[in-house]
Design an enzyme around this catalytic site. Structure first.
Site, mmCIF file in Angstrom:
data_model
loop_
_atom_site.group_PDB
_atom_site.id
_atom_site.type_symbol
_atom_site.label_atom_id
_atom_site.label_comp_id
_atom_site.label_asym_id
_atom_site.label_seq_id
_atom_site.Cartn_x
_atom_site.Cartn_y
_atom_site.Cartn_z
ATOM 1 N NE ARG A 276 -3.772 -0.471 2.503
ATOM 2 C CZ ARG A 276 -5.093 -0.438 2.394
ATOM 3 N NH1 ARG A 276 -5.694 0.668 2.117
ATOM 4 N NH2 ARG A 276 -5.802 -1.501 2.586
ATOM 5 N N GLY A 277 1.958 1.219 0.738
ATOM 6 C CA GLY A 277 2.845 2.374 0.817
ATOM 7 C C GLY A 277 3.410 2.736 -0.541
#
Lengths: 343, 610
Positions: A276-277
Site C-alpha cells: 500500500r505504501g
C-alpha cells in the site's frame, strides 16, 4: 449558509493544502488524515476545498449522486420513465458529525413516507450523499468504534449495504475520506490509520507576521464575507483551473523506472508493511507531477511527498524521540543520496 | 496581626483584593465579559464560566440576562439532552395524528439569534459537543436552516478532576472565560444599570493599530497556545471594549482587558488607563506586581519600527510580560523558541474504550439485537420504531388506517434494546522515587517504561499515569493518558534529587487510583521505591514520622483494595520496601537495575492478567 472562507486566503499550511489538492486531482489516492491542534485551520481548509472541486454530472434531486448513464437500481429519480436531464453540480463535501447515528450514516426507513403514505421507502444517509465526493470527519479519533468499523467496510468496498428493519438496499458509496483530529486526545486505530492515503501534521503559523495576517484576514472575512470572497475570487479560480488541468493530465503521467525504484527502496528502508505504501507513493507522485503540469514524475516528487505518504504507516518506535515524519525524511535522505551515488 | 493574615488569605483565595463590601474586581470582570458577549454573541462564540452552582453564579446569570436584547431567545439545557432534540426531526406522534409530515424544530433552530446555556457543561458528551461546535462554525444546521447563537457553558468541573471537563472542541470556540469560584457573595455587586451596548458597525469601525495587534497575537500565543481562534476572539473583544467606552481606536487598556477576559490570565490594565471599571478592586494591600525591567528585546524594536508613536512600548511590553508570567513562561525564552508552544492541558478525550455488551454503566444508544442474553427490551424505543410501520403493515393486511384503541402491530424486528457502555480499561499509575543521586537514571527508565507500555497499550486500551516524588512533595507529571504523543510531551523534562517524601508519593498515587476507580477503570499502582522515606506528610524531615505516614497510607490503599506492585530499586534490598508492600497488600518485586524493558514486562504481565 454564507460563502466559505476562500482556499487561497489560507495563510501557510502548505503541506496540508498540497495534500488536499492532490486528493482532489486523484480521488483514488485514499484520502487525507490531518492531525493537529485545535484552531489551526483544519476544518477551514477542508470546507474551502469544497468550493474548488470539479463538479459532477448528475440529475437534479437525485439522492444517490448517480452517474447519469449508470443509475443505481433503487434511485427513483434516475430510473423514472422520463428522467430529467443531467446537470453539473458541485462535488459533495459531506460532514460526518461525531454524534451521528448509524441510521443517519447508512440510511434508514423514510419516516415521512412511512407515516403519511404507509410506504416502505429507503431514505439514503450521509454515505449516499458523499458518493463521488468527499466525506469529512472532524475529530475522527473520537468516532465511536462501531461507526469506524462501518466506514472502513464501506470505504474498502465502495458499496453501502443496508440489511435491517425489513429493508434490503445496496448502493455505491465511493468517497474520499478526509479526517482530522488531535492526537493528544486519543490515537486512531491502526486499521483506520492505514486506510488514509496521506497524513499531514498541521500547526498554526510559527512567526508573528503570519499570525497577524491570519487574524487580519479572518477579521476582514467576518466583517464582509461576500466582499472578502470576491477579492480572492481570481486566486481561487486559478487553483480551480490548476485542479482541472491536473485532472486532465493525470492519466498520461508516466513513472520512469528509476523513480519507481526509488519509491521501493524508501519503503524497504523504512520497513513499511505491504504494498500500500508504494502504491500510494506512486499515485501521489503522479498527482504532484500533474499539478505541476508535467507528464513525467521525477525523483523530486517522491522525495517531496514521501513524508505525507508514509509517516502513518511506520511501526511505532516508542523510544525514537523524533516524530515519524523525521524518520521518513531521514530514510529518504539516505536512500536518495545512496541512489545518486550509484548512478 | 490577625487582620493582616485574614486579608492576605482572601486575597490569595480570590486572586484579587476583595475587601469587605467592596465590589469584587473578579465579579466586575465577569459582568464586563457578559456585556462584551452580549454585543456579539455569535462572533464571540460564548463564555466559559468556571465555577460551581452558587448564589454568585446565579447573580452573574441574572446580570448577564439583563444585557440580553429583549427579543433574543434563551434556552438552558442539560448535557444529557438527546442530540436529536438539538437538530430536530420528524415528530412521529404529531405526524401520525395529523396525517401530514410535522417537523419538530430542533432546539438550535428555535434559538436562532439567541443564547444557549449549557448547565454542567463538563459532562457534555463528544457527540453533543460535535453537534454544537459544528453549528457554531457554520451558523447553520444540516440543510441550511440557520442556527446562530452564543453559548454560555457553565463548567462545574474542578481542576483536579480530569474525567469531566468541557470538551476541547467547545472550549476553544468560546471566546471569553471567567472564573466565579472564590468570589464572596457580598463582593458580587453588579454595577448599576446596563450601559448601552455598541452596535456591530461601531465595533467593526474601531481601529486596532499594528503594535496593539502584534501584542494581542503574541500574548494569545503564549496564553492559549496554537489555536488561531484565540487571537481573533481577543481582537474582537478589544474592539468591543473600545467601542463600549466610545472610542474609535483601541488603546492598551482595551488590549489588557480583552486578554484577561479571553485567556483568563491575570493581566492588569496599564497604569494610565482611563477606564476604571476593571481596575476598581485594586486596593493598596495588593499592589499590582512590579513588572521586571522591560527586556531589551525584539518586541520593543518591533513596536519602534512601526509609526505609531502614541503607544508606549513599555506598556505593551508590560502586557506581554504579564501574559508570559500567567502562562508560566519566560518571555525571552518564548520569543526565541517562537510561537509553537502548545498547552499541555488540552482536553484528553476518550475514544470508544467502552465495553460492548455491558450490563451496567451509562446508556449509550439503542441496538436492534440484545446486547447480552436475557436483555429486556426498551419499550418506548420499541414502540417508537414500530409506529412508522403501522400504516404499511395494516395496508399489507388489508386494514384501514389505524385509530386509537386498536392494537399495534409490533414485530420482532421492532424490538430495541438499550446498550450500556462501561469502561473496562486498566490504568497503570507509576509512582517514582525521584529523590537522591540515582533519581535521574530511574526516572529515565520509568519514562521509557511508560512509553513502551503506551506503544502497545492500544491493543489493550490501557492508560498510564506518572507521579514523581522528591523534595517537599509529589508531582503528577503525567495525568492518566493513552496518548503516546501526550506522554512524550509531558515527560521531556524530569526533575530529580533531594529528600524522599514517600508518603506524599503514595498519597498522590492513591488519589489518582481512586479517581480511576470512580471512572470504572481498574487501577494498578506501581511504586518504584526503596521504601525509605524521610519527609513526613506535614513536610518535616522526620524519618519516624515519614515512616508512620507511609505505612498509614499503605494501609489505606490495602483497605481500598487497590492492586499494587512495589518494585524495589535499592541496590541492596532491605526491609523498608518489603514492609511497605506487606502493609499495602502489594506484590513485591526486586529490580535493582530497574531498566525500562524488564519493568514494562512486569507491569504488562499485571495488566494482562487482572
Amino acid at each position: 449558509m454564507s460563502a466559505p472562507f476562500p482556499f487561497a486566503a489560507i495563510v501557510g499550511q502548505e503541506e496540508m493544502k498540497q495534500a488536499l489538492l492532490m486528493t482532489a486531482v486523484d480521488p483514488l489516492l485514499g484520502g487525507v488524515l490531518v492531525f493537529g491542534d485545535r484552531g489551526t485551520g483544519k476544518s477551514t481548509a477542508i470546507r474551502a476545498l469544497a468550493a474548488l472541486l470539479p463538479g459532477i454530472q448528475t440529475r437534479p434531486s437525485c439522492l444517490y449522486n448517480c452517474e447519469p448513464d449508470r443509475p443505481v437500481e433503487i434511485c427513483t429519480v434516475c430510473n423514472a420513465d422520463t428522467p430529467g436531464r443531467p446537470k453539473k453540480r458541485p462535488a459533495p463535501v459531506v460532514d460526518l458529525p461525531l454524534g451521528a447515528t448509524e441510521d443517519r450514516v447508512c440510511g434508514a426507513l423514510d419516516l415521512e413516507r412511512a407515516l403519511i403514505a404507509g410506504e416502505k421507502a429507503f431514505e439514503p444517509g450521509l454515505l449516499a450523499r458523499a458518493h463521488r465526493g468527499f466525506l469529512y470527519i472532524d475529530e475522527v479519533n473520537l468516532l465511536e468504534d462501531h461507526l469506524v468499523d462501518l466506514l472502513l467496510d464501506v470505504a474498502a468496498s465502495g458499496v453501502n449495504v443496508v440489511e435491517r428493519e425489513g429493508l434490503s438496499v445496496r448502493h455505491p458509496a465511493r468517497f474520499v475520506l478526509i479526517g482530522s483530529g488531535n492526537p493528544e486526545e486519543g490515537e486512531l486505530r491502526p486499521q483506520l490509520l492505514d486506510r488514509f492515503g496521506l497524513a499531514v501534521d498541521v500547526a498554526s503559523p510559527g512567526n508573528l507576521a503570519d499570525r497577524v495576517e491570519v487574524v487580519r484576514r479572518r477579521e476582514a472575512y467576518e466583517r464582509d464575507r461576500d466582499g472578502f470572497v470576491d477579492t480572492y475570487k481570481r486566486k481561487d479560480a486559478a487553483v480551480r483551473r490548476k485542479i482541472d488541468k491536473a485532472r486532465g493530465l493525470i492519466d498520461d503521467v508516466s513513472v520512469p523506472d528509476d523513480v519507481l525504484e526509488l519509491a521501493s527502496r524508501i519503503c524497504m528502508a523504512l520497513g513499511v508493511d505491504g504494498l500500500r505504501g508504494e502504491l500510494t507513493l506512486m499515485r501521489a507522485a503522479r498527482a504532484r507531477a500533474a499539478l505541476a503540469g508535467r507528464t513525467e514524475t521525477q525523483k523530486a516528487d517522491i522525495v517531496a511527498i514521501a513524508p505525507m505518504a508514509l509517516r502513518h504507516r511506520l511501526r511505532r518506535d516508542p523510544l525514537d524521540e523524533a516524530g515519524s515524519a523525521a524518520r521518513v525524511e531521514r530514510a529518504v535522505g539516505e536512500v536518495a543520496n545512496g541512489a545518486a551515488g550509484h548512478a | 496581626m490577625l487582620d493582616r493574615v485574614a486579608s492576605a488569605d482572601t486575597a490569595s483565595a480570590t486572586g484579587t483584593a476583595a475587601r469587605s463590601d467592596a465590589p469584587d474586581a473578579a465579579f466586575a470582570d465577569a459582568c464586563l465579559a457578559a456585556r462584551i458577549f452580549a454585543c456579539a454573541p455569535v462572533a464571540m462564540g460564548g463564555i466559559h464560566v468556571l465555577g460551581r452552582a452558587s448564589p454568585v453564579r446565579d447573580r452573574w446569570l441574572d446580570v448577564a440576562g439583563r444585557c440580553r436584547p429583549g427579543d433574543a431567545p434563551v434556552r438552558r439545557i442539560a448535557p444529557s439532552i438527546a442530540p436529536a432534540r438539538l437538530t430536530g426531526g420528524i415528530d412521529v406522534a404529531a405526524t401520525l395524528a395529523k396525517g401530514r409530515p410535522v417537523r419538530d424544530a430542533g432546539l438550535l433552530e428555535t434559538l436562532d439569534g439567541g443564547w444557549l446555556i449549557v448547565a454542567m457543561a463538563e459532562r457534555m458528551t463528544p457527540a453533543l459537543a460535535g453537534i454544537i461546535a459544528r453549528a457554531m462554525d457554520s451558523h447553520a444546521l444540516d440543510g441550511g436552516r440557520p442556527a446562530r447563537f452564543g453559548l454560555i457553558a457553565l463548567d462545574e468541573s474542578d481542576d483536579h478532576d480530569e474525567d469531566h471537563h468541557l470538551p476541547g472542541a467547545i472550549a476553544d470556540r468560546l471566546g471569553l472565560r471567567i472564573r466565579l469560584d472564590g468570589i464572596a457573595l457580598r463582593g458580587a455587586i453588579a454595577d448599576p444599570g446596563c450601559v448601552a451596548l455598541p452596535d456591530a458597525a461601531a465595533i467593526a469601525d474601531v481601529a486596532v493599530a499594528a503594535p496593539l495587534a502584534d501584542t494581542v497575537v503574541k500574548a494569545t500565543a503564549m496564553l492559549r497556545g496554537a489555536s488561531m481562534r484565540a487571537p481573533v476572539q481577543a481582537m474582537l473583544a478589544t474592539r468591543i471594549h473600545a467601542a463600549m467606552a466610545g472610542r474609535s481606536a483601541a488603546e492598551e487598556a482595551d488590549v489588557a482587558v480583552a486578554l484577561r477576559l479571553t485567556c483568563g490570565a491575570a493581566i492588569e490594565a496599564p497604569e494610565h488607563a482611563d477606564d476604571q471599571a476593571e481596575t476598581s478592586g485594586d486596593g493598596d494591600d495588593a499592589p499590582p506586581p512590579e513588572p521586571p525591567p522591560p527586556a531589551e528585546g525584539a518586541d520593543r524594536g518591533d513596536a519602534d519600527e512601526r509609526e505609531a508613536p502614541e503607544f508606549d512600548p513599555d506598556l505593551l511590553n508590560d502586557i506581554l510580560v504579564n501574559a508570559a508570567r500567567s502562562a508560566g513562561l519566560d518571555l525571552q525564552a518564548f520569543e526565541k523558541t517562537g510561537m509553537t508552544r502548545t498547552r499541555g492541558d488540552s482536553a484528553a478525550g476518550k475514544s470508544g474504550a467502552l465495553r460492548q455488551g455491558a450490563r451496567r454503566g451509562r446508556p449509550s444508544g439503542l441496538v436492534a439485537r440484545p446486547p447480552f442474553p436475557g436483555a429486556r427490551p426498551n419499550v418506548t424505543a420499541t414502540l417508537r420504531t414500530a409506529a412508522p410501520w403501522q400504516a404499511i403493515r395494516r395496508k399489507a393486511r388489508g386494514l384501514g388506517p389505524w385509530s386509537p384503541g386498536e392494537p399495534l402491530d409490533v414485530r420482532p424486528s421492532d424490538f430495541r434494546y438499550t446498550r450500556y457502555a462501561h469502561n473496562t480499561e486498566s490504568t497503570a499509575i507509576f509512582a517514582v522515587d525521584a529523590s537522591g543521586s540515582t533519581a535521574l537514571e530511574r526516572l529515565a527508565e520509568a519514562k521509557g517504561c511508560v512509553e513502551m507500555l503506551l506503544a502497545e497499550c492500544y491493543v489493550r486500551r490501557d492508560q498510564v499515569a506518572l507521579v514523581a516524588f522528591r523534595g517537599a512533595g509529589a508531582e503528577t507529571l503525567l495525568e492518566p493518558t493513552r496518548s503516546l504523543v501526550r506522554a512524550k510531551r509531558a515527560l521531556t523534562a524530569l526533575p530529580g534529587g533531594g529528600p524522599t517524601p514517600l508518603a506524599h508519593g503514595i498519597k498522590a498515587a492513591l488519589d489518582l487510583s481512586v479517581r480511576a476507580k470512580r471512572r470504572g477503570q481498574s487501577p494498578l499502582l506501581v511504586m518504584l521505591t526503596d521504601g525509605k522515606g524521610n519527609v513526613a506528610l506535614d513536610g518535616t524531615q522526620d524519618r519516624a514520622g515519614a515512616r508512620a505516614d507511609a505505612l498509614d497510607l499503605a494501609r489505606q490503599s490495602a483497605a481500598l483494595g487497590i492492586r499494587s506492585v512495589i518494585i524495589d530499586i535499592a541496590r541492596r534490598p532491605r526491609e523498608g520496601a518489603r514492609t511497605l508492600a506487606e502493609t499495602m497488600h502489594a506484590d513485591y518485586v526486586t529490580l535493582p537495575r530497574a531498566d525500562a524493558g524488564a519493568m514494562s514486562e512486569v507491569v504488562a504481565s499485571y495488566l494482562k492478567a487482572p
